[in-house]
Design a protein around this motif. Sequence first.
Motif, PDB file in Angstrom:
ATOM      1  N   LEU A   1      -7.925   3.308   2.662  1.00 36.75           N
ATOM      2  CA  LEU A   1      -9.050   4.235   2.668  1.00 36.75           C
ATOM      3  C   LEU A   1      -8.644   5.591   2.083  1.00 36.75           C
ATOM      4  O   LEU A   1      -9.459   6.278   1.475  1.00 36.75           O
ATOM      5  CB  LEU A   1      -9.609   4.387   4.082  1.00 36.75           C
ATOM      6  CG  LEU A   1     -10.313   3.135   4.616  1.00 36.75           C
ATOM      7  CD1 LEU A   1     -10.648   3.314   6.092  1.00 36.75           C
ATOM      8  CD2 LEU A   1     -11.544   2.789   3.794  1.00 36.75           C
ATOM      9  N   ARG A   2      -7.397   5.968   2.255  1.00 35.45           N
ATOM     10  CA  ARG A   2      -6.880   7.227   1.720  1.00 35.45           C
ATOM     11  C   ARG A   2      -6.516   7.105   0.244  1.00 35.45           C
ATOM     12  O   ARG A   2      -6.816   7.967  -0.573  1.00 35.45           O
ATOM     13  CB  ARG A   2      -5.652   7.675   2.525  1.00 35.45           C
ATOM     14  CG  ARG A   2      -5.103   9.034   2.109  1.00 35.45           C
ATOM     15  CD  ARG A   2      -3.774   9.382   2.768  1.00 35.45           C
ATOM     16  NE  ARG A   2      -2.775   8.363   2.485  1.00 35.45           N
ATOM     17  CZ  ARG A   2      -2.431   7.365   3.292  1.00 35.45           C
ATOM     18  NH1 ARG A   2      -2.967   7.249   4.471  1.00 35.45           N
ATOM     19  NH2 ARG A   2      -1.522   6.483   2.940  1.00 35.45           N
ATOM     20  N   ASP A   3      -5.815   6.036  -0.118  1.00 35.37           N
ATOM     21  CA  ASP A   3      -5.373   5.794  -1.495  1.00 35.37           C
ATOM     22  C   ASP A   3      -5.571   4.308  -1.764  1.00 35.37           C
ATOM     23  O   ASP A   3      -4.802   3.488  -1.278  1.00 35.37           O
ATOM     24  CB  ASP A   3      -3.907   6.177  -1.664  1.00 35.37           C
ATOM     25  CG  ASP A   3      -3.424   6.062  -3.102  1.00 35.37           C
ATOM     26  OD1 ASP A   3      -4.005   5.266  -3.885  1.00 35.37           O
ATOM     27  OD2 ASP A   3      -2.468   6.762  -3.459  1.00 35.37           O
ATOM     28  N   PRO A   4      -6.603   3.928  -2.508  1.00 34.72           N
ATOM     29  CA  PRO A   4      -6.986   2.521  -2.626  1.00 34.72           C
ATOM     30  C   PRO A   4      -6.086   1.670  -3.524  1.00 34.72           C
ATOM     31  O   PRO A   4      -6.293   0.466  -3.609  1.00 34.72           O
ATOM     32  CB  PRO A   4      -8.400   2.599  -3.194  1.00 34.72           C
ATOM     33  CG  PRO A   4      -8.434   3.883  -3.951  1.00 34.72           C
ATOM     34  CD  PRO A   4      -7.550   4.820  -3.174  1.00 34.72           C
TER      35      PRO A   4
ATOM     36  N   THR B   1       0.867  -1.174   0.000  1.00 36.01           N
ATOM     37  CA  THR B   1       0.000   0.000   0.000  1.00 36.01           C
ATOM     38  C   THR B   1       0.905   1.227   0.000  1.00 36.01           C
ATOM     39  O   THR B   1       2.130   1.103  -0.055  1.00 36.01           O
ATOM     40  CB  THR B   1      -0.926   0.000   1.237  1.00 36.01           C
ATOM     41  OG1 THR B   1      -0.124   0.032   2.421  1.00 36.01           O
ATOM     42  CG2 THR B   1      -1.828  -1.231   1.250  1.00 36.01           C
ATOM     43  N   LEU B   2       0.302   2.405   0.103  1.00 36.52           N
ATOM     44  CA  LEU B   2       1.084   3.639   0.087  1.00 36.52           C
ATOM     45  C   LEU B   2       0.860   4.448   1.357  1.00 36.52           C
ATOM     46  O   LEU B   2      -0.278   4.726   1.737  1.00 36.52           O
ATOM     47  CB  LEU B   2       0.708   4.491  -1.127  1.00 36.52           C
ATOM     48  CG  LEU B   2       1.034   3.861  -2.476  1.00 36.52           C
ATOM     49  CD1 LEU B   2       0.380   4.658  -3.599  1.00 36.52           C
ATOM     50  CD2 LEU B   2       2.537   3.779  -2.673  1.00 36.52           C
ATOM     51  N   HIS B   3       1.970   4.827   2.016  1.00 35.46           N
ATOM     52  CA  HIS B   3       1.914   5.772   3.128  1.00 35.46           C
ATOM     53  C   HIS B   3       1.333   7.091   2.605  1.00 35.46           C
ATOM     54  O   HIS B   3       1.337   7.347   1.395  1.00 35.46           O
ATOM     55  CB  HIS B   3       3.333   6.096   3.642  1.00 35.46           C
ATOM     56  CG  HIS B   3       3.986   5.029   4.432  1.00 35.46           C
ATOM     57  ND1 HIS B   3       4.009   5.024   5.798  1.00 35.46           N
ATOM     58  CD2 HIS B   3       4.689   3.935   4.040  1.00 35.46           C
ATOM     59  CE1 HIS B   3       4.707   3.985   6.236  1.00 35.46           C
ATOM     60  NE2 HIS B   3       5.120   3.304   5.173  1.00 35.46           N
ATOM     61  N   ALA B   4       0.926   7.976   3.500  1.00 33.57           N
ATOM     62  CA  ALA B   4       0.387   9.281   3.109  1.00 33.57           C
ATOM     63  C   ALA B   4       1.388  10.086   2.277  1.00 33.57           C
ATOM     64  O   ALA B   4       1.003  10.845   1.390  1.00 33.57           O
ATOM     65  CB  ALA B   4      -0.033  10.075   4.343  1.00 33.57           C
ATOM     66  N   ASP B   5       2.695   9.915   2.548  1.00 34.01           N
ATOM     67  CA  ASP B   5       3.699  10.671   1.796  1.00 34.01           C
ATOM     68  C   ASP B   5       4.145   9.952   0.520  1.00 34.01           C
ATOM     69  O   ASP B   5       5.062  10.400  -0.158  1.00 34.01           O
ATOM     70  CB  ASP B   5       4.903  10.991   2.679  1.00 34.01           C
ATOM     71  CG  ASP B   5       5.675   9.761   3.135  1.00 34.01           C
ATOM     72  OD1 ASP B   5       5.356   8.634   2.692  1.00 34.01           O
ATOM     73  OD2 ASP B   5       6.604   9.921   3.948  1.00 34.01           O
ATOM     74  N   GLY B   6       3.496   8.835   0.180  1.00 31.33           N
ATOM     75  CA  GLY B   6       3.799   8.137  -1.073  1.00 31.33           C
ATOM     76  C   GLY B   6       4.783   6.995  -0.955  1.00 31.33           C
ATOM     77  O   GLY B   6       4.983   6.253  -1.919  1.00 31.33           O
ATOM     78  N   ARG B   7       5.430   6.831   0.215  1.00 26.95           N
ATOM     79  CA  ARG B   7       6.347   5.713   0.381  1.00 26.95           C
ATOM     80  C   ARG B   7       5.566   4.410   0.393  1.00 26.95           C
ATOM     81  O   ARG B   7       4.438   4.367   0.868  1.00 26.95           O
ATOM     82  CB  ARG B   7       7.113   5.825   1.702  1.00 26.95           C
ATOM     83  CG  ARG B   7       8.119   6.946   1.762  1.00 26.95           C
ATOM     84  CD  ARG B   7       8.780   7.045   3.134  1.00 26.95           C
ATOM     85  NE  ARG B   7       7.772   7.387   4.140  1.00 26.95           N
ATOM     86  CZ  ARG B   7       7.599   6.713   5.285  1.00 26.95           C
ATOM     87  NH1 ARG B   7       8.359   5.683   5.599  1.00 26.95           N
ATOM     88  NH2 ARG B   7       6.668   7.083   6.142  1.00 26.95           N
ATOM     89  N   PRO B   8       6.154   3.319  -0.119  1.00 29.39           N
ATOM     90  CA  PRO B   8       5.442   2.039  -0.084  1.00 29.39           C
ATOM     91  C   PRO B   8       5.437   1.443   1.320  1.00 29.39           C
ATOM     92  O   PRO B   8       6.356   1.661   2.099  1.00 29.39           O
ATOM     93  CB  PRO B   8       6.254   1.169  -1.049  1.00 29.39           C
ATOM     94  CG  PRO B   8       7.611   1.770  -1.061  1.00 29.39           C
ATOM     95  CD  PRO B   8       7.441   3.238  -0.809  1.00 29.39           C
ATOM     96  N   ARG B   9       4.365   0.719   1.619  1.00 30.75           N
ATOM     97  CA  ARG B   9       4.276  -0.044   2.865  1.00 30.75           C
ATOM     98  C   ARG B   9       3.951  -1.483   2.457  1.00 30.75           C
ATOM     99  O   ARG B   9       3.029  -1.719   1.689  1.00 30.75           O
ATOM    100  CB  ARG B   9       3.156   0.482   3.757  1.00 30.75           C
ATOM    101  CG  ARG B   9       3.044  -0.293   5.080  1.00 30.75           C
ATOM    102  CD  ARG B   9       1.775   0.044   5.874  1.00 30.75           C
ATOM    103  NE  ARG B   9       1.451   1.445   5.950  1.00 30.75           N
ATOM    104  CZ  ARG B   9       1.888   2.301   6.882  1.00 30.75           C
ATOM    105  NH1 ARG B   9       2.718   1.879   7.823  1.00 30.75           N
ATOM    106  NH2 ARG B   9       1.512   3.562   6.878  1.00 30.75           N
ATOM    107  N   VAL B  10       4.696  -2.440   2.964  1.00 29.53           N
ATOM    108  CA  VAL B  10       4.451  -3.851   2.687  1.00 29.53           C
ATOM    109  C   VAL B  10       4.041  -4.514   3.986  1.00 29.53           C
ATOM    110  O   VAL B  10       4.688  -4.326   5.025  1.00 29.53           O
ATOM    111  CB  VAL B  10       5.720  -4.531   2.102  1.00 29.53           C
ATOM    112  CG1 VAL B  10       5.488  -6.010   1.892  1.00 29.53           C
ATOM    113  CG2 VAL B  10       6.120  -3.858   0.793  1.00 29.53           C
TER     114      VAL B  10
END
Length: 166
Positions: free
Chosen positions: A76-79, A40-49
């Motif tokens: 919920l923020r960036d699907p 997914t993507l953190h709020a600042d655009g970094r990837p989260r696995v």
Amino acid sequence: MSESGSAEFVRWSDVEAAVPELAAAVRSRFEAHAHHVIATLHADGRPRVSGTNVMFDAGYMWMGSMPDSRRGADLLRDPRCALHSAPLDEELADGSGDARVEALARRLPDDVAIELLRDAWGDDATIDGDMMELAVRSISLVTVEGEEMRVRSWSPTKGLRDVRRS
């Protein structure tokens, strides 16, 4: 266009109708074990696995997210998300491989979510967190066949591709 609302993203049942053999193979890889990986993507655009479980039922590919989880907040923020079946077989013997899905997570209505949960875990299952449909943008299956690596992929906009590499 499918019920999921876009020609670019489709419900799992649309994938099964378009490419039944590939859809069955991808689903089989995800159902081979319960543990998968989602990006997914953190709020600042970094990837989260993170780890997740993916389910298939009633034409949906779906997953749950614990209350107040970072993964749920991300979706919920960036699907936009990507899933990997995370094969447990590191040798990649003939016929084994891994499946990948690029998707758009959409919160399921409570009535649909509770029906899916009850189908999966029984009549006393309840919603705890966010239940999300994974609307498919693309699927791929990577297998080893003899001395070749085979990559089959499909998207609703580009159709089916089959690439072999030795």
